[in-house]
Design a protein around this motif. Structure first.
Motif, PDB file in Angstrom:
ATOM      1  N   ALA A 278     -27.361 -15.814 -69.584  1.00  0.00           N
ATOM      2  CA  ALA A 278     -28.360 -16.681 -69.099  1.00  0.00           C
ATOM      3  C   ALA A 278     -28.286 -18.194 -69.886  1.00  0.00           C
ATOM      4  O   ALA A 278     -28.536 -19.151 -69.396  1.00  0.00           O
ATOM      5  N   GLU A 279     -28.182 -17.671 -71.160  1.00  0.00           N
ATOM      6  CA  GLU A 279     -28.018 -18.991 -72.276  1.00  0.00           C
ATOM      7  C   GLU A 279     -27.205 -19.689 -71.773  1.00  0.00           C
ATOM      8  O   GLU A 279     -27.190 -20.986 -71.905  1.00  0.00           O
ATOM      9  N   GLU A 280     -25.786 -19.406 -71.385  1.00  0.00           N
ATOM     10  CA  GLU A 280     -24.698 -19.981 -71.093  1.00  0.00           C
ATOM     11  C   GLU A 280     -25.094 -20.702 -69.741  1.00  0.00           C
ATOM     12  O   GLU A 280     -24.733 -22.276 -69.788  1.00  0.00           O
ATOM     13  N   ALA A 284     -24.919 -25.223 -69.392  1.00  0.00           N
ATOM     14  CA  ALA A 284     -24.385 -25.593 -68.331  1.00  0.00           C
ATOM     15  C   ALA A 284     -25.186 -26.599 -67.529  1.00  0.00           C
ATOM     16  O   ALA A 284     -24.633 -27.820 -67.155  1.00  0.00           O
ATOM     17  N   VAL A 285     -26.212 -26.004 -67.128  1.00  0.00           N
ATOM     18  CA  VAL A 285     -27.055 -26.559 -66.333  1.00  0.00           C
ATOM     19  C   VAL A 285     -27.835 -27.910 -66.732  1.00  0.00           C
ATOM     20  O   VAL A 285     -27.704 -28.994 -66.659  1.00  0.00           O
ATOM     21  N   GLU A 286     -27.839 -27.690 -68.105  1.00  0.00           N
ATOM     22  CA  GLU A 286     -28.675 -28.838 -68.898  1.00  0.00           C
ATOM     23  C   GLU A 286     -27.725 -29.893 -69.176  1.00  0.00           C
ATOM     24  O   GLU A 286     -27.823 -31.040 -69.263  1.00  0.00           O
ATOM     25  N   THR A 287     -26.357 -29.591 -69.420  1.00  0.00           N
ATOM     26  CA  THR A 287     -25.386 -30.643 -69.415  1.00  0.00           C
ATOM     27  C   THR A 287     -25.187 -31.658 -68.142  1.00  0.00           C
ATOM     28  O   THR A 287     -25.022 -32.622 -68.237  1.00  0.00           O
ATOM     29  N   HIS A 288     -25.112 -30.763 -67.193  1.00  0.00           N
ATOM     30  CA  HIS A 288     -24.789 -31.267 -65.766  1.00  0.00           C
ATOM     31  C   HIS A 288     -25.874 -31.776 -64.832  1.00  0.00           C
ATOM     32  O   HIS A 288     -25.619 -32.575 -63.978  1.00  0.00           O
ATOM     33  N   GLU A 289     -27.229 -31.419 -65.001  1.00  0.00           N
ATOM     34  CA  GLU A 289     -28.155 -31.863 -64.212  1.00  0.00           C
ATOM     35  C   GLU A 289     -28.448 -33.108 -64.282  1.00  0.00           C
ATOM     36  O   GLU A 289     -28.989 -33.721 -63.260  1.00  0.00           O
ATOM     37  N   ALA A 290     -28.240 -33.787 -65.440  1.00  0.00           N
ATOM     38  CA  ALA A 290     -28.855 -35.258 -65.599  1.00  0.00           C
ATOM     39  C   ALA A 290     -27.900 -36.167 -64.633  1.00  0.00           C
ATOM     40  O   ALA A 290     -28.745 -37.229 -63.966  1.00  0.00           O
ATOM     41  N   GLU A 291     -26.845 -35.861 -64.357  1.00  0.00           N
ATOM     42  CA  GLU A 291     -26.103 -36.628 -63.134  1.00  0.00           C
ATOM     43  C   GLU A 291     -26.320 -35.892 -61.627  1.00  0.00           C
ATOM     44  O   GLU A 291     -25.637 -36.761 -60.833  1.00  0.00           O
ATOM     45  N   ALA A 292     -26.947 -35.168 -61.549  1.00  0.00           N
ATOM     46  CA  ALA A 292     -26.933 -34.371 -60.234  1.00  0.00           C
ATOM     47  C   ALA A 292     -28.267 -34.900 -59.287  1.00  0.00           C
ATOM     48  O   ALA A 292     -29.298 -34.824 -59.875  1.00  0.00           O
ATOM     49  N   ASP A 293     -27.760 -35.563 -58.236  1.00  0.00           N
ATOM     50  CA  ASP A 293     -28.794 -35.998 -57.223  1.00  0.00           C
ATOM     51  C   ASP A 293     -29.852 -34.696 -56.890  1.00  0.00           C
ATOM     52  O   ASP A 293     -31.078 -34.869 -56.689  1.00  0.00           O
ATOM     53  N   LEU A 294     -28.912 -33.672 -56.860  1.00  0.00           N
ATOM     54  CA  LEU A 294     -29.922 -32.339 -56.012  1.00  0.00           C
ATOM     55  C   LEU A 294     -29.417 -31.236 -56.922  1.00  0.00           C
ATOM     56  O   LEU A 294     -28.029 -30.908 -57.345  1.00  0.00           O
ATOM     57  N   LEU A 295     -30.320 -30.190 -57.454  1.00  0.00           N
ATOM     58  CA  LEU A 295     -30.130 -29.237 -58.121  1.00  0.00           C
ATOM     59  C   LEU A 295     -30.328 -28.056 -57.293  1.00  0.00           C
ATOM     60  O   LEU A 295     -31.570 -27.983 -56.850  1.00  0.00           O
ATOM     61  N   VAL A 296     -29.621 -27.009 -56.922  1.00  0.00           N
ATOM     62  CA  VAL A 296     -29.996 -25.912 -56.085  1.00  0.00           C
ATOM     63  C   VAL A 296     -29.614 -24.929 -56.819  1.00  0.00           C
ATOM     64  O   VAL A 296     -28.804 -24.359 -57.225  1.00  0.00           O
ATOM     65  N   MET A 297     -31.119 -24.191 -57.763  1.00  0.00           N
ATOM     66  CA  MET A 297     -30.627 -23.035 -58.414  1.00  0.00           C
ATOM     67  C   MET A 297     -30.853 -21.677 -57.592  1.00  0.00           C
ATOM     68  O   MET A 297     -31.739 -20.936 -57.280  1.00  0.00           O
ATOM     69  N   THR A 298     -29.813 -21.354 -57.164  1.00  0.00           N
ATOM     70  CA  THR A 298     -29.673 -20.056 -56.372  1.00  0.00           C
ATOM     71  C   THR A 298     -29.248 -18.649 -57.098  1.00  0.00           C
ATOM     72  O   THR A 298     -29.620 -17.759 -56.772  1.00  0.00           O
ATOM     73  N   ALA A 299     -29.016 -18.837 -58.300  1.00  0.00           N
ATOM     74  CA  ALA A 299     -28.365 -17.843 -59.125  1.00  0.00           C
ATOM     75  C   ALA A 299     -29.658 -16.815 -59.524  1.00  0.00           C
ATOM     76  O   ALA A 299     -30.907 -17.287 -59.416  1.00  0.00           O
ATOM     77  N   ILE A 331     -34.643 -21.223 -66.646  1.00  0.00           N
ATOM     78  CA  ILE A 331     -33.845 -22.654 -66.553  1.00  0.00           C
ATOM     79  C   ILE A 331     -34.643 -23.430 -66.012  1.00  0.00           C
ATOM     80  O   ILE A 331     -34.617 -24.659 -66.223  1.00  0.00           O
ATOM     81  N   LEU A 332     -35.139 -23.053 -64.589  1.00  0.00           N
ATOM     82  CA  LEU A 332     -35.558 -24.234 -63.546  1.00  0.00           C
ATOM     83  C   LEU A 332     -36.895 -24.700 -64.212  1.00  0.00           C
ATOM     84  O   LEU A 332     -37.309 -25.896 -64.063  1.00  0.00           O
ATOM     85  N   ALA A 334     -37.578 -25.239 -67.180  1.00  0.00           N
ATOM     86  CA  ALA A 334     -37.233 -26.017 -68.241  1.00  0.00           C
ATOM     87  C   ALA A 334     -36.845 -27.580 -67.790  1.00  0.00           C
ATOM     88  O   ALA A 334     -37.176 -28.270 -68.151  1.00  0.00           O
ATOM     89  N   VAL A 335     -36.153 -27.531 -66.778  1.00  0.00           N
ATOM     90  CA  VAL A 335     -35.466 -28.550 -65.975  1.00  0.00           C
ATOM     91  C   VAL A 335     -36.173 -29.281 -64.704  1.00  0.00           C
ATOM     92  O   VAL A 335     -36.201 -30.391 -64.688  1.00  0.00           O
ATOM     93  N   GLY A 336     -36.774 -28.454 -64.131  1.00  0.00           N
ATOM     94  CA  GLY A 336     -37.544 -28.963 -62.622  1.00  0.00           C
ATOM     95  C   GLY A 336     -38.735 -30.007 -63.149  1.00  0.00           C
ATOM     96  O   GLY A 336     -38.450 -31.242 -62.250  1.00  0.00           O
ATOM     97  N   PRO A 337     -39.636 -29.714 -63.843  1.00  0.00           N
ATOM     98  CA  PRO A 337     -40.635 -30.778 -63.927  1.00  0.00           C
ATOM     99  C   PRO A 337     -40.054 -32.292 -64.477  1.00  0.00           C
ATOM    100  O   PRO A 337     -40.207 -33.243 -64.126  1.00  0.00           O
ATOM    101  N   LYS A 338     -38.989 -32.167 -65.379  1.00  0.00           N
ATOM    102  CA  LYS A 338     -38.274 -33.307 -65.914  1.00  0.00           C
ATOM    103  C   LYS A 338     -37.669 -33.961 -64.812  1.00  0.00           C
ATOM    104  O   LYS A 338     -37.782 -35.447 -64.704  1.00  0.00           O
ATOM    105  N   ARG A 339     -36.904 -33.267 -64.058  1.00  0.00           N
ATOM    106  CA  ARG A 339     -36.530 -33.815 -62.765  1.00  0.00           C
ATOM    107  C   ARG A 339     -37.093 -34.358 -61.658  1.00  0.00           C
ATOM    108  O   ARG A 339     -37.212 -35.677 -61.085  1.00  0.00           O
ATOM    109  N   ARG A 340     -38.264 -33.731 -61.792  1.00  0.00           N
ATOM    110  CA  ARG A 340     -39.343 -34.297 -60.663  1.00  0.00           C
ATOM    111  C   ARG A 340     -39.842 -35.736 -61.058  1.00  0.00           C
ATOM    112  O   ARG A 340     -40.055 -36.678 -60.349  1.00  0.00           O
ATOM    113  N   GLU A 341     -40.139 -35.569 -62.414  1.00  0.00           N
ATOM    114  CA  GLU A 341     -40.571 -37.058 -63.040  1.00  0.00           C
ATOM    115  C   GLU A 341     -39.514 -38.333 -62.786  1.00  0.00           C
ATOM    116  O   GLU A 341     -40.066 -39.389 -62.470  1.00  0.00           O
ATOM    117  N   ARG A 342     -38.375 -37.904 -62.730  1.00  0.00           N
ATOM    118  CA  ARG A 342     -37.446 -39.161 -62.428  1.00  0.00           C
ATOM    119  C   ARG A 342     -36.911 -39.065 -60.931  1.00  0.00           C
ATOM    120  O   ARG A 342     -36.035 -39.842 -60.642  1.00  0.00           O
TER     121      ARG A 342
END
Ligand code: C5P
Length: 436
Positions: A278-280, A284-299, A331-332, A334-342
């Motif tokens: 999960a840590e890995e 990976a999500v934190e590195t790549h989510e900034a440039e993603a218009d859409l994140l689908v967290m199916t894992a 993971i979600l 941690a990143v979901g609310p930040k993504r929502r803001e932007r």
């Protein structure tokens, strides 16, 4: 987010496949098959030497198109239409007569030459256009990808090395060659890249040059080590996440897939990042989510990991063994609310069991700052973990709930990706709004 103009999905792209006379020409059949499987139109052009090694009929059948072989239409040699008075006025001369190389290069979104011999590389590097394929490449303004295949001595020949360097400088693309056993019996670099690797490179190039959404998908379970041989994990197969990644790819989006240890095949044409814990996955999500218009967290991220991972194998045969478990990062959350803001769109999954699953999924939707949550009741036989079908409901913060029927994971993925496109302000193509 501003509305973006959609572009053609993969199924409306055309690839010209040039086949030259290397023994790996037989692998062209598999390349055509894999491209057609994704709905990509394939137009094959063969050199004279290639036709000695691979049947043009087979490639015509697989590609569902006439294979282009000649700069000059051989039928014109026998009966020049201008002299065949009986046909005058009956039919228009074909606009393609004599301009095959132009038509081939204009019609394509990309050209791939597989196998590419030392001969074709040398010709293109030095501007020699003496047959249909070399002329087509020269007349082309689309990206050209070479998959070289030749004997190791040829690949290491100074002329070939210089030609490849020159072609690279001019923007030509390469996939392979690989090292291994060569058809000539020698071992070394010169083996053509595998058809899956070539198709993977073709699709990525096609998608890179369009303006679809950037989509980040996670899939599969995570594995948390207990000791060097044992892990804590779950039964997720990764099929749902893979279906979403493949569907987004086919709809023309640029996809990155962060995959735990999957129990299914990885899709071609997407960037793949393999993770275990999960840590890995979080990194990976934190590195790549900034440039993603859409994140689908199916894992299906493991909820816990061992507080201490034993360096040595834990002894077996004990009466009882207790291991302290501590929660994994969410993971979600941690990143979901930040993504929502932007204004970036995020979709989560919830596997719930029992009557108030709906309410628990809604809580997660809100707590993790999601734009949609896909609720899966895994107690049902048609929606079980690891199966090929699923029965999900799609919940949004506005209170909407769409119950989808039991269907294949790919069908459910289509509905999820369609709705996600709308959330991203991505306009459907004209062809999709008005199917012909
Ligand atoms: O809270 P729960 O595990 O049910 O939430 C499921 C959703 O949250 C899924 O989209 C899953 O990928 C994500 N998740 C996460 N990190 C975790 C656990 C779940 O991102 N540690």
């Amino acid at each position: 987010m501003a509305a973006q103009q959609s572009t053609a999905p993969l199924a409306r792209r055309t690839v010209t496949l040039g086949v030259t006379g290397g023994i790996a020409a037989y692998k062209a059949a598999e390349i055509v098959r894999l491209l057609r499987q994704m709905g990509i139109h394939v137009q094959v052009a063969m050199t004279a030497a290639a036709t000695r090694l691979m049947s043009a009929h087979a490639l015509a059948t697989l590609s569902e198109h006439r294979v282009a072989l000649d700069l000059f239409d051989p039928s014109l040699d026998a009966t020049p239409p201008s002299l065949d008075v009986s046909s005058w006025g009956k039919s228009q001369p074909s606009r393609e007569v004599g301009i095959d190389h132009i038509a081939l290069s204009r019609r394509a979104d990309l050209m791939v030459v597989a196998p590419a011999t030392a001969n074709i590389l040398g010709k293109v590097a030095h501007g020699i256009a003496d047959d249909l394929l070399s002329t087509t490449i020269m007349a082309s303004s689309v990206p050209v990808l070479f998959a070289p295949a030749m004997n190791v001595q040829m690949w290491e020949n100074a002329a070939v090395e210089e030609n490849v360097a020159l072609l690279r400088r001019r923007g030509y693309l390469f996939v392979g060659p690989a090292a291994g056993a060569l058809a000539c019996g020698e071992t070394g670099t010169g083996r053509m890249a595998e058809p899956t690797e070539i198709v993977d490179a073709v699709v990525r190039e096609l998608l890179k040059r369009r303006h679809g959404l950037r989509v980040l998908v996670t899939a599969g379970p995570t594995e948390e080590p207990l000791d060097p041989v044992r892990v804590l994990s779950n039964r997720s197969s990764g099929k749902m996440g893979v279906a979403i990644a493949a569907e987004a790819r086919d709809r023309g989006h640029l996809v990155t897939l962060v995959a735990g240890p999957l129990r299914c095949e990885l899709p071609l044409g997407v960037e793949r990042i393999a993770v275990t814990t999960a840590e890995e996955m979080q990194a990976a999500v934190e590195t790549h989510e900034a440039e993603a218009d859409l994140l689908v967290m199916t894992a299906a991220v493991a909820d816990y990991h061992a507080k201490v991972v034993s360096d040595a194998k834990l002894p077996s045969g004990q009466k009882a063994l207790s291991v302290d478990l501590v929660p994994n990062p969410d993971i979600l959350a941690a990143v979901g609310p930040k993504r929502r803001e932007r204004g970036a769109i995020t979709i989560g999954f919830a596997l719930e069991i029992g009557a108030d699953g709906d309410a628990r999924a809604r809580q997660k939707l809100e707590a993790k700052g999601l734009d949609m949550i896909v609720l899966n009741d895994a107690t049902r036989a048609d929606s079980a973990f690891g199966g090929d079908t699923t029965r999900v409901a799609l919940l949004t913060p506005e209170g909407d709930a769409a119950q989808l029927p039991a269907q294949t994971k790919r069908e459910a993925a289509r509905e999820i990706v369609r709705r996600a496109e709308r959330l991203c302000g991505f306009l459907p193509t004209v062809e999709e709004t008005h199917p012909s």
